[in-house]
Scaffold this active site. Structure first.
Site, PDB file in Angstrom:
ATOM      1  N   ASP A  14      -7.024   6.121   0.611  1.00 55.39           N
ATOM      2  CA  ASP A  14      -6.257   4.866   1.279  1.00 55.39           C
ATOM      3  C   ASP A  14      -5.428   5.282   1.973  1.00 55.39           C
ATOM      4  O   ASP A  14      -4.065   5.885   1.144  1.00 55.39           O
ATOM      5  CB  ASP A  14      -5.503   3.552   0.626  1.00 55.39           C
ATOM      6  CG  ASP A  14      -6.743   2.936   0.209  1.00 55.39           C
ATOM      7  OD1 ASP A  14      -8.187   3.410  -0.026  1.00 55.39           O
ATOM      8  OD2 ASP A  14      -6.138   1.293  -0.173  1.00 55.39           O
ATOM      9  N   LYS A  42      -9.383  -4.287   4.712  1.00 54.30           N
ATOM     10  CA  LYS A  42      -9.358  -4.569   3.477  1.00 54.30           C
ATOM     11  C   LYS A  42      -7.299  -5.646   3.291  1.00 54.30           C
ATOM     12  O   LYS A  42      -6.590  -4.988   4.396  1.00 54.30           O
ATOM     13  CB  LYS A  42      -8.932  -3.614   2.499  1.00 54.30           C
ATOM     14  CG  LYS A  42      -8.308  -3.456   1.352  1.00 54.30           C
ATOM     15  CD  LYS A  42      -8.177  -2.318   0.979  1.00 54.30           C
ATOM     16  CE  LYS A  42      -7.451  -1.979  -0.685  1.00 54.30           C
ATOM     17  NZ  LYS A  42      -7.730  -0.533  -1.040  1.00 54.30           N
ATOM     18  N   LYS A  88      -6.552  -1.715   6.543  1.00 51.46           N
ATOM     19  CA  LYS A  88      -6.010  -2.299   5.572  1.00 51.46           C
ATOM     20  C   LYS A  88      -4.255  -2.571   6.281  1.00 51.46           C
ATOM     21  O   LYS A  88      -3.831  -1.780   6.317  1.00 51.46           O
ATOM     22  CB  LYS A  88      -5.672  -1.286   4.075  1.00 51.46           C
ATOM     23  CG  LYS A  88      -5.523  -1.914   3.556  1.00 51.46           C
ATOM     24  CD  LYS A  88      -5.085  -0.670   2.214  1.00 51.46           C
ATOM     25  CE  LYS A  88      -4.337  -1.126   1.146  1.00 51.46           C
ATOM     26  NZ  LYS A  88      -4.133   0.324   0.315  1.00 51.46           N
TER      27      LYS A  88
END
Length: 222
Positions: free
Chosen positions: A90, A181, A152
């Site tokens: 991430d 996400k 995300k």
């Protein structure tokens, strides 16, 4: 709804995190069948070892939580994390570049991290609370062109976390080309369910066990 466990990235990123807490996190991930754990980079070897042979992915963060380290550093972090056993990354983008209109630079950074990840799944954190709507949509295209697998919403360390509106916006812009996400402030089943309904295919949370227990209670599974 079926179990939300496969949507959840079971997360522990506090600076005071200990090895014992990572062991407990991994045990919970296996017990409940979460999609992954997301742990500080220093704990990737431990998590990868604990999860070896399971279907749970080992995730970590890159350029976290502010995203303003040089791209070369992010690429180095990515390659080291993958070498240590991470299968999901991430990464945080450089928000200053975004807000200055340098989207090509951001796209290039994503591409370099993806290349350094050598096939590991890269989720790109854009920190929605800091951005106007047009930039959120534009960044989805940067993630797609840069080879990221997910966009995300948040680090969970900024002024705001995931919102249903942002998840719906990102999912609409992504059009199924990449995943979305949701992360930041998702602490119960109601919040998790709302994000999934809005289009999230992953949910990052440190409250995964609580969410599963609430879901089980609601459906009378216990």
């Amino acid at each position: 709804m079926t179990s939300p466990a496969p949507y959840i990235d079971h997360t522990l990123l506090k600076p005071e995190t200990t090895a014992d807490q990572i062991r407990a996190l991994c045990e919970e991930a296996v017990e409940f069948g979460f999609a992954s754990v997301c742990v500080p980079p220093v704990f990737v070897p431990l998590a990868a070892d604990l999860l070896y042979g399971s279907e749970i992915a080992t995730g970590t963060v890159v350029g976290f939580p502010f995203g303003y380290v040089p791209t070369a550093v992010k690429a180095f972090e990515s390659s080291r994390a993958v070498a240590a056993g991470a299968t999901e990354l991430d990464m945080v983008i450089h928000l200053g570049a975004v807000l200055s209109g340098r989207l090509e630079e951001v796209e290039g950074e994503i591409r370099q991290v993806v290349e350094a990840a050598r096939g590991a799944l890269v989720k790109v954190i854009i920190e929605c609370c800091c951005l106007p709507l047009p930039l959120k949509e534009a960044l989805v295209e940067c993630v797609v062109r840069g080879g990221g697998g997910y966009v995300k919403t948040s680090t969970g360390f900024a002024a705001g976390g995931a919102t249903v509106a942002d998840v719906r916006l990102l999912a609409g812009a992504a059009k199924g080309r990449i995943g979305v996400k949701a992360a930041g402030g998702i602490r119960d089943w109601e919040g998790c369910h709302a994000m999934i309904e809005a289009g999230a295919s992953r949910v990052g949370t440190s409250a995964g066990v609580k969410i599963l227990e609430q879901w089980q209670d609601r459906d009378g599974i216990k």
